[in-house]
Design a protein around this motif. Structure first.
Motif, PDB file in Angstrom:
ATOM      1  N   UNK A 113      -2.257  -7.847   5.170  1.00  0.00           N
ATOM      2  CA  UNK A 113      -2.183  -9.024   4.310  1.00  0.00           C
ATOM      3  C   UNK A 113      -3.335  -9.953   4.611  1.00  0.00           C
ATOM      4  N   UNK A 114      -3.581 -10.851   3.682  1.00  0.00           N
ATOM      5  CA  UNK A 114      -4.589 -11.887   3.855  1.00  0.00           C
ATOM      6  C   UNK A 114      -4.044 -13.174   3.260  1.00  0.00           C
ATOM      7  N   UNK A 115      -3.934 -14.197   4.091  1.00  0.00           N
ATOM      8  CA  UNK A 115      -3.450 -15.504   3.652  1.00  0.00           C
ATOM      9  C   UNK A 115      -4.664 -16.388   3.390  1.00  0.00           C
ATOM     10  N   UNK A 116      -4.879 -16.729   2.136  1.00  0.00           N
ATOM     11  CA  UNK A 116      -5.956 -17.637   1.753  1.00  0.00           C
ATOM     12  C   UNK A 116      -5.377 -19.044   1.565  1.00  0.00           C
ATOM     13  N   UNK A 117      -6.221 -19.995   1.224  1.00  0.00           N
ATOM     14  CA  UNK A 117      -5.746 -21.378   1.144  1.00  0.00           C
ATOM     15  C   UNK A 117      -4.715 -21.580   0.055  1.00  0.00           C
ATOM     16  N   UNK A 120       2.053  -3.430   0.883  1.00  0.00           N
ATOM     17  CA  UNK A 120       3.302  -3.003   1.505  1.00  0.00           C
ATOM     18  C   UNK A 120       3.868  -1.781   0.807  1.00  0.00           C
ATOM     19  N   UNK A 121       4.705  -1.058   1.505  1.00  0.00           N
ATOM     20  CA  UNK A 121       5.487   0.021   0.897  1.00  0.00           C
ATOM     21  C   UNK A 121       6.956  -0.364   0.987  1.00  0.00           C
ATOM     22  N   UNK A 122       7.673  -0.148  -0.099  1.00  0.00           N
ATOM     23  CA  UNK A 122       9.080  -0.549  -0.210  1.00  0.00           C
ATOM     24  C   UNK A 122       9.970   0.673  -0.004  1.00  0.00           C
ATOM     25  N   UNK A 123      10.995   0.544   0.818  1.00  0.00           N
ATOM     26  CA  UNK A 123      11.915   1.657   1.078  1.00  0.00           C
ATOM     27  C   UNK A 123      12.714   1.989  -0.180  1.00  0.00           C
ATOM     28  N   UNK A 132      -4.232  -9.805   8.645  1.00  0.00           N
ATOM     29  CA  UNK A 132      -3.512  -8.954   9.594  1.00  0.00           C
ATOM     30  C   UNK A 132      -3.454  -7.541   9.033  1.00  0.00           C
ATOM     31  N   UNK A 133      -3.642  -6.571   9.916  1.00  0.00           N
ATOM     32  CA  UNK A 133      -3.589  -5.171   9.523  1.00  0.00           C
ATOM     33  C   UNK A 133      -2.658  -4.446  10.472  1.00  0.00           C
ATOM     34  N   UNK A 134      -1.935  -3.445   9.963  1.00  0.00           N
ATOM     35  CA  UNK A 134      -0.900  -2.760  10.734  1.00  0.00           C
ATOM     36  C   UNK A 134      -1.240  -1.286  10.890  1.00  0.00           C
ATOM     37  N   UNK A 135      -0.816  -0.691  12.002  1.00  0.00           N
ATOM     38  CA  UNK A 135      -0.930   0.745  12.185  1.00  0.00           C
ATOM     39  C   UNK A 135      -2.338   1.197  12.514  1.00  0.00           C
ATOM     40  N   UNK A 170      -5.609   2.113  11.463  1.00  0.00           N
ATOM     41  CA  UNK A 170      -6.399   1.878  10.262  1.00  0.00           C
ATOM     42  C   UNK A 170      -7.892   2.015  10.543  1.00  0.00           C
ATOM     43  N   UNK A 171      -8.287   3.052  11.257  1.00  0.00           N
ATOM     44  CA  UNK A 171      -9.689   3.225  11.613  1.00  0.00           C
ATOM     45  C   UNK A 171     -10.583   3.396  10.395  1.00  0.00           C
ATOM     46  N   UNK A 172     -10.036   3.903   9.292  1.00  0.00           N
ATOM     47  CA  UNK A 172     -10.847   4.150   8.104  1.00  0.00           C
ATOM     48  C   UNK A 172     -11.026   2.878   7.272  1.00  0.00           C
ATOM     49  N   UNK A 173     -10.344   1.820   7.669  1.00  0.00           N
ATOM     50  CA  UNK A 173     -10.376   0.592   6.867  1.00  0.00           C
ATOM     51  C   UNK A 173     -11.488  -0.336   7.317  1.00  0.00           C
ATOM     52  N   UNK A 174     -12.235  -0.858   6.353  1.00  0.00           N
ATOM     53  CA  UNK A 174     -13.223  -1.918   6.566  1.00  0.00           C
ATOM     54  C   UNK A 174     -14.187  -1.612   7.694  1.00  0.00           C
ATOM     55  N   UNK A 175     -14.747  -0.398   7.676  1.00  0.00           N
ATOM     56  CA  UNK A 175     -15.752  -0.047   8.673  1.00  0.00           C
ATOM     57  C   UNK A 175     -17.086  -0.700   8.324  1.00  0.00           C
TER      58      UNK A 175
END
Length: 282
Positions: free
Chosen positions: A156-160, A167-170, A272-275, A277-282
């Motif tokens: 997630x990203x919280x901006x002003x 997210x994934x929903x069960x 914030x990033x979870x898990x 995520x090495x492939x993210x935002x390199x």
């Protein structure tokens, strides 16, 4: 399981299925100026209607084309010939038309999203900032409250003035034992509803309602204000595949960079990033 009808938008019914992955944008009331997106909305609606009309020519109900999301569409995975009883020459012609209409829609959707975020990043609501530490903590608590019970957060990203949330929903609500953490508190009443009810289908709209309700109360207290905090509708789209997921997470994390606020997304306090995520935002 039959889908649950969410509501009517633009005179068209939208449906929501448990077990989906989503990208959601939640914005403060007033952050998006009225009629600011009118031109992009018309372009997107025109492209969407064109695609729908082509499917209707094949006898496909238009209500089955769209998923639960405000702007997203579900495109047939198989060819026209496999899906519909048409001849070879006719199927080739229709496939070409559908593919072109699909591209037109995707281009219009991308332009809409870029314009949407650009306007949000330039919009300034005096007197309130979601990224302020005390407000950020409230939002973080709300976004993680259903973790492991109704959803899994990915980033997630919280901006002003808005929040991006991936997210994934069960498919069904899971019992985690957290119900006893707030047995008599307002938090339990706002978040859990009836803690005795388990294994219910999980719908994004219920999660967002819970998040908005809880954060509105707490942030209004922080800001010594009253009244509506969030816009009624959220901008949400279904994540279609792995590539789309990677793009969405990168887009979410890079939002403050794109807004010119920082150079490295890791320096923004609201991300914030979870898990793994090495492939993210390199």
């Amino acid at each position: 399981m039959q889908p649950r009808k969410e509501h009517y938008r633009r005179k068209m019914p939208h449906y929501q299925h448990p077990g989906q992955w989503y990208s959601v944008t939640i914005i403060l009331k007033g952050a998006m100026p009225k009629r600011a997106m009118k031109r992009y909305s018309i372009q997107l609606e025109t492209a969407r209607t064109h695609y729908q009309l082509l499917l209707q020519k094949l006898g496909v109900s238009g209500t089955g084309v769209f998923n639960s999301c405000t702007w997203d569409m579900n495109f047939p995975n198989k060819s026209v010939k496999e899906n519909f009883a048409v001849g070879k020459s006719e199927s080739q012609n229709l496939e070409s038309q559908l593919e072109e209409a699909k591209k037109e829609y995707q281009i219009a959707l991308r332009k809409y999203r870029l314009a949407y975020d650009k306007i949000l990043n330039k919009s300034d609501l005096p007197g309130i900032s979601l990224v302020k530490e005390e407000n950020r903590k409230v939002i973080g608590e709300a976004l993680t409250f259903w973790e492991g019970k109704r959803l899994t957060s990915h980033a997630w990203c919280i901006m002003s003035n808005h929040i991006h949330w991936v997210l994934s929903v069960f498919e069904k609500e899971q019992e985690t034992g957290r119900e006893s953490e707030f047995p008599n508190s307002d938090n339990a009443k706002l978040q859990f509803g009836n803690p005795q009810s388990h294994q219910k289908p999980v719908y994004l709209q219920d999660i967002l309602h819970s998040v908005k309700l809880f954060t509105a109360r707490r942030i209004n207290e922080n800001e010594n204000r009253t009244g509506q905090l969030w816009e009624n509708e959220s901008f949400d789209t279904t994540i279609r595949n792995d590539r789309h997921f990677v793009n969405v997470v990168n887009y979410t994390l890079q939002n403050p960079v794109s807004a010119g606020l920082i150079k490295d997304w890791k320096d923004w306090p609201g991300t914030r990033i979870f898990g793994d995520m090495e492939i993210i935002s390199q």
